[in-house]
Design a protein around this motif. Structure first.
Motif: not given
Length: 407
Positions: A254-264, A274-290
């Protein structure tokens, strides 16, 4: 069947038939699994279902030892899954019944691939007795227990149904588009991932490897597939628009600009996602458009390929539903008012940003924009939120729109 014609709205669009000999106990379990997967109650949250009618052919008619025949012309498109085991092959009347289905589908497909027979082999030697021309799905050679094989069968069939419906859609748009080359084109998968944690790269590599081992899907793995001399950003976003997407949601995604661009971009173009949830520790700020799409728990242990298979299968379900929607609404598009738009998933706030601008957009009721989406209707709280942001946009499920629902 002659040239592809306008869809007959009185007919079911796509029907699945499952054929098996009544003495084949496993056949009933497989058929029930297909029923549960492909057909769904639209008002219940059943994973995978696409609302496709599933019809069984195993019970014999009175005073006969074979079921009621199947007429491919009873629907716009159909798939017949014949479970070929020893019981079926030892009965000449059943062998003749399945061969008759093969001949019917071949006759109906002189101008396309709208009706196909898919034999499933449970015994290679038995399959030779039936002597069908169609390539069989080889249950007898697959590894795993019956549950694992059933999941694989459903996934393999889903991919083949995607091919069928994509080809049918191409024919609806251009009746001369009916050659085998077009039918055999692969479905592309875009693997959206972050390179700023090791999990993202490792998981994307494992998914790509699994894809090529399985269905032969063509994956798109960003930089590695961008031709030399072309602009990175242009090719990347263009590829998102024509692919189905797996978003690998790792800690840094969620913190990477190009990942956010690809989702939008994926949401803007309504591509299967489809979102593959592979969180290991934490996501600091979940991207709302996922949100508003299936989320599958993949984890970050890439050694567990069974979870990867579930992600790929879930994406195939989304691709199938997308092709179904586009086929079923092809004729409806011609009847829509100028400010009505069809979208393949329930609307959300980002859907409003994708509405084309134009002078027609005013506050008057006569020029309200209508978003038409697959059933069931949106929940009240979601609809209120969208109406609060854009009060002159009407939200209608397809059934509501057909019924002429108004505010």
């Amino acid at each position: 069947m002659g040239e592809v014609r306008a869809t007959d709205l009185a007919k079911p669009f796509f029907v699945l038939y499952v054929v098996w000999h009544p003495s084949f106990e496993l056949g009933e379990k497989i058929a029930d699994a297909m029923m549960q997967h492909f057909r769904r109650d639209l008002y219940k949250n059943i994973v995978g279902g696409a609302g496709i009618p599933v019809v069984f052919r195993n019970a014999c008619m009175p005073d006969n030892d074979i079921p009621i025949s199947i007429n491919p012309e009873d629907s716009e498109a159909s798939a017949i899954i014949a479970l070929v085991d020893d019981n079926l092959c030892e009965s000449q009347s059943w062998v003749d019944y399945v061969k008759g289905l093969s001949e019917k589908t071949e006759e109906s497909n002189k101008n396309g691939f709208n009706n196909l027979l898919f034999p499933v082999s449970f015994n290679k030697k038995a399959l030779h007795k039936v002597n069908l021309s169609e390539q069989a799905l080889r249950w007898d050679s697959w590894k795993g227990d019956n549950n694992e094989k059933t999941m694989r069968l459903i996934s393999e069939l889903t991919y083949e149904f995607c091919r069928m419906l994509r080809h049918h859609l191409a024919q609806l748009e251009n009746p001369s588009n009916k050659n085998l080359e077009n039918y055999l084109k692969k479905v592309q998968i875009f693997l959206s991932h972050s390179k700023h944690d090791s999990d993202g790269i490792e998981i994307a590599t494992s998914i790509r490897k699994r894809i090529h081992e399985g269905h032969g899907l063509s994956s798109f793995f960003d930089v590695n597939d961008i031709p030399a001399g072309l602009r990175f950003d242009e090719v990347l976003l263009a590829q998102v628009r024509i692919s189905a997407m797996i978003a690998i949601h790792t800690d840094s995604y969620s913190s990477r600009e190009w990942c956010r661009k690809e989702i939008i971009e994926a949401k803007a173009w309504n591509v299967p996602l489809v979102v593959a949830n592979s969180i290991n520790n934490m996501d600091e700020r979940g991207f709302p458009y996922m949100g508003n799409v299936p989320v599958v728990r993949l984890g970050y242990d890439v050694a567990d390929v069974s979870r990867i298979d579930i992600v790929i299968s879930r994406l195939l379900d989304e691709v199938l539903k997308d092709f179904l929607w586009r086929c079923q609404t092809h004729e409806i598009r011609k009847q829509l008012p100028s400010r009505a738009f069809l979208i393949p998933r329930p609307p959300e706030l980002i859907s409003l940003s994708c509405i084309p601008e134009g002078p027609e957009l005013t506050d008057t009721a006569s020029t309200e924009t209508i978003l038409i989406y697959p059933d069931p209707p949106l929940s009240t709280e979601e609809e209120r939120l969208i109406n609060r942001v854009s009060p002159n946009v009407q939200l209608r499920s397809l059934a509501e729109w057909k019924a002429g629902a108004t505010r």
